[in-house]
Design a protein around this motif. Structure first.
Motif, mmCIF file in Angstrom:
data_model
loop_
_atom_site.group_PDB
_atom_site.id
_atom_site.type_symbol
_atom_site.label_atom_id
_atom_site.label_comp_id
_atom_site.label_asym_id
_atom_site.label_seq_id
_atom_site.Cartn_x
_atom_site.Cartn_y
_atom_site.Cartn_z
ATOM 1 N N SER A 151 14.001 6.507 7.658
ATOM 2 C CA SER A 151 13.278 6.888 6.423
ATOM 3 C C SER A 151 13.030 5.744 5.450
ATOM 4 C CB SER A 151 14.026 8.013 5.679
ATOM 5 O OG SER A 151 14.224 9.106 6.523
ATOM 6 N N ARG A 152 13.068 4.515 5.935
ATOM 7 C CA ARG A 152 12.821 3.369 5.039
ATOM 8 C C ARG A 152 12.418 2.152 5.849
ATOM 9 N NH1 ARG A 152 16.830 -0.427 5.324
ATOM 10 N NH2 ARG A 152 18.761 0.198 6.350
ATOM 11 N N MET A 153 11.807 1.178 5.158
ATOM 12 C CA MET A 153 11.550 -0.097 5.829
ATOM 13 C C MET A 153 12.812 -0.946 5.796
ATOM 14 S SD MET A 153 9.213 -2.393 3.293
ATOM 15 C CE MET A 153 9.116 -1.948 1.573
ATOM 16 N N GLY A 154 12.842 -1.973 6.638
ATOM 17 C CA GLY A 154 14.017 -2.836 6.718
ATOM 18 C C GLY A 154 13.953 -3.994 5.740
ATOM 19 N N MET A 155 15.097 -4.632 5.534
ATOM 20 C CA MET A 155 15.186 -5.815 4.683
ATOM 21 C C MET A 155 15.463 -7.044 5.558
ATOM 22 S SD MET A 155 14.517 -4.371 1.905
ATOM 23 C CE MET A 155 14.807 -5.593 0.622
ATOM 24 N N PRO A 156 15.022 -8.226 5.124
ATOM 25 C CA PRO A 156 15.193 -9.434 5.943
ATOM 26 C C PRO A 156 16.630 -9.679 6.421
ATOM 27 C CG PRO A 156 13.752 -9.912 4.109
ATOM 28 C CD PRO A 156 14.271 -8.515 3.885
ATOM 29 N N ASP A 157 17.615 -9.418 5.540
ATOM 30 C CA ASP A 157 18.995 -9.713 5.939
ATOM 31 C C ASP A 157 19.511 -8.787 7.038
ATOM 32 O OD1 ASP A 157 19.266 -7.457 4.392
ATOM 33 O OD2 ASP A 157 20.733 -8.303 2.996
ATOM 34 N N GLU A 158 18.760 -7.711 7.310
ATOM 35 C CA GLU A 158 19.175 -6.803 8.386
ATOM 36 C C GLU A 158 18.780 -7.320 9.769
ATOM 37 O OE1 GLU A 158 19.382 -2.395 6.648
ATOM 38 O OE2 GLU A 158 17.403 -3.276 6.340
ATOM 39 N N MET A 159 18.090 -8.439 9.806
ATOM 40 C CA MET A 159 17.732 -9.072 11.081
ATOM 41 C C MET A 159 18.732 -10.155 11.478
ATOM 42 S SD MET A 159 15.023 -7.412 11.934
ATOM 43 C CE MET A 159 15.703 -6.015 11.037
ATOM 44 N N ALA A 160 19.595 -10.549 10.554
ATOM 45 C CA ALA A 160 20.501 -11.678 10.810
ATOM 46 C C ALA A 160 21.617 -11.341 11.790
ATOM 47 C CB ALA A 160 21.096 -12.174 9.492
ATOM 48 N N GLY A 161 22.148 -10.136 11.717
ATOM 49 C CA GLY A 161 23.298 -9.760 12.541
ATOM 50 C C GLY A 161 23.031 -9.858 14.034
ATOM 51 N N ILE A 162 21.890 -9.333 14.465
ATOM 52 C CA ILE A 162 21.590 -9.351 15.905
ATOM 53 C C ILE A 162 21.357 -10.776 16.405
ATOM 54 C CG2 ILE A 162 19.094 -8.867 15.609
ATOM 55 C CD1 ILE A 162 19.404 -7.107 18.218
ATOM 56 N N VAL A 163 20.808 -11.632 15.536
ATOM 57 C CA VAL A 163 20.623 -13.040 15.917
ATOM 58 C C VAL A 163 21.981 -13.720 16.072
ATOM 59 C CG1 VAL A 163 19.688 -15.285 15.208
ATOM 60 C CG2 VAL A 163 18.332 -13.221 14.879
ATOM 61 N N ASN A 221 0.878 -1.175 0.000
ATOM 62 C CA ASN A 221 0.000 0.000 0.000
ATOM 63 C C ASN A 221 0.921 1.232 0.000
ATOM 64 O OD1 ASN A 221 -1.538 2.232 0.843
ATOM 65 N ND2 ASN A 221 -2.942 0.942 1.992
ATOM 66 N N GLU A 222 1.108 1.817 -1.190
ATOM 67 C CA GLU A 222 2.102 2.883 -1.362
ATOM 68 C C GLU A 222 1.864 4.082 -0.437
ATOM 69 O OE1 GLU A 222 4.056 5.179 -5.098
ATOM 70 O OE2 GLU A 222 3.126 3.240 -5.521
ATOM 71 N N LYS A 223 0.619 4.452 -0.293
ATOM 72 C CA LYS A 223 0.269 5.604 0.545
ATOM 73 C C LYS A 223 0.646 5.328 2.006
ATOM 74 C CE LYS A 223 -3.622 8.738 1.286
ATOM 75 N NZ LYS A 223 -5.084 8.867 1.200
ATOM 76 N N LEU A 224 0.307 4.124 2.468
ATOM 77 C CA LEU A 224 0.601 3.721 3.845
ATOM 78 C C LEU A 224 2.111 3.611 4.062
ATOM 79 C CD1 LEU A 224 -0.438 2.777 6.639
ATOM 80 C CD2 LEU A 224 -0.645 0.475 5.693
ATOM 81 N N LEU A 225 2.793 3.021 3.075
ATOM 82 C CA LEU A 225 4.248 2.865 3.175
ATOM 83 C C LEU A 225 4.944 4.227 3.267
ATOM 84 C CD1 LEU A 225 6.808 1.109 3.170
ATOM 85 C CD2 LEU A 225 6.734 1.143 0.674
ATOM 86 N N ASN A 226 4.519 5.166 2.418
ATOM 87 C CA ASN A 226 5.107 6.517 2.443
ATOM 88 C C ASN A 226 4.934 7.172 3.809
ATOM 89 O OD1 ASN A 226 6.047 6.453 -0.153
ATOM 90 N ND2 ASN A 226 4.257 7.438 -1.060
ATOM 91 N N LYS A 227 3.743 6.977 4.375
ATOM 92 C CA LYS A 227 3.438 7.559 5.689
ATOM 93 C C LYS A 227 4.356 6.961 6.760
ATOM 94 C CE LYS A 227 -0.374 8.180 8.929
ATOM 95 N NZ LYS A 227 -1.652 7.618 9.381
ATOM 96 N N ILE A 228 4.502 5.622 6.721
ATOM 97 C CA ILE A 228 5.352 4.933 7.702
ATOM 98 C C ILE A 228 6.804 5.383 7.550
ATOM 99 C CG2 ILE A 228 6.282 2.687 8.446
ATOM 100 C CD1 ILE A 228 3.546 1.460 7.551
#
Length: 258
Positions: free
Chosen positions: A220-232, A206-213
């Motif tokens: 200023s952006r959503m995260g990517m799956p590989d950005e969760m690997a480091g902390i694990v 939902n582009e409108k919702l994504l822009n708002k978030i």
């Protein structure tokens, strides 16, 4: 004394990651495998987990695929038994698999939906952790990492039951840490923010919702799956040896936004 670099080494460790045929789970499994762990790829579909295991093995990583619907008791038991049979034990359990079958106000949800969410998001991680306990004790310790959500910390619209289940997972983790520390077992929980996966597609498509978030986030952006690997990898390894009972956000600043 180990060097910091050596303390991240997971060689000889065995890790089970639920919901790891795609998205965050797959990225976590890859991170652990890159640090030397033998990983068990698990999700409901055997073909899907076999494909990921094959991909990993082709890239020089060690992995096997074991299908498991974590909402079913016999399959949970089989997942742990087959892992121990194949690799000799379990050192790391990442409870990543979760469901959210409804996006609506809490009063509109059916009782069956509540039961289903709690079964998969709370009961299954509790029971899977219990099932690996004896193996971790035998091996002198281990690391349980539960994947929750920022929704466990901050109420959002339309995700009330999901949020409630993830909040319960936070307290489960703290109790695991408190009770199992005597066995050298650590338990921590990670709360991702909005990550680009199939699971969260209703939000980011939902582009409108994504822009708002995205405008509200310090990153200023959503995260990517590989950005969760480091902390694990940190929490699974000796680099995080003094970290237990912790709640860690990886959310691009969502919890401090607005």
């Amino acid at each position: 004394m180990k060097s910091i670099q050596q303390s991240f080494n997971l060689k000889g460790k065995v890790a089970i990651i639920t919901g790891s045929s795609k998205g965050i789970g797959k990225s976590i499994a890859q991170g652990l495998a890159e640090y030397g762990a033998k990983v068990v790829i698990s999700s409901r579909n055997q073909e899907a987990v076999d494909n990921v295991a094959e991909e990993f093995n082709n890239n020089g990583l060690e992995a096997i695929g074991i299908a498991c619907h974590i909402g079913k008791a016999d399959q949970r038991k089989e997942l742990i038994e087959k892992t121990i049979e194949h690799y000799g034990g379990v050192d790391i359990l990442v409870n990543n698999a979760a469901i959210n079958p409804i996006y609506a106000p809490i009063e509109e949800a059916e009782e069956e939906v509540f039961d289903k969410i709690m079964d998969v998001n709370v009961k299954a991680p509790w029971l899977l952790s219990n099932l690996v306990l004896s193996s971790m004790k035998e091996r002198g310790g281990g690391s349980v990492i539960n994947i929750a959500s920022v929704e466990a910390l901050h109420p959002g619209a339309g995700l009330g039951l999901y949020s409630t289940s993830k909040a319960a997972l936070l307290m489960l983790t703290k109790n695991q840490a408190k009770e199992w520390g005597q066995y050298g077992i650590r338990a921590n929980v990670i709360c991702p923010g909005l990550i680009k996966t199939k699971f969260s597609a209703a939000l980011w498509q939902n582009e409108k919702l994504l822009n708002k978030i995205e405008k509200s986030l310090p990153s200023s952006r959503m995260g990517m799956p590989d950005e969760m690997a480091g902390i694990v990898c940190l929490l699974a390894s000796d680099a995080g040896a003094y970290m237990t009972g912790g709640v860690y956000t990886a959310d691009g600043g969502y919890m401090i936004a607005g």
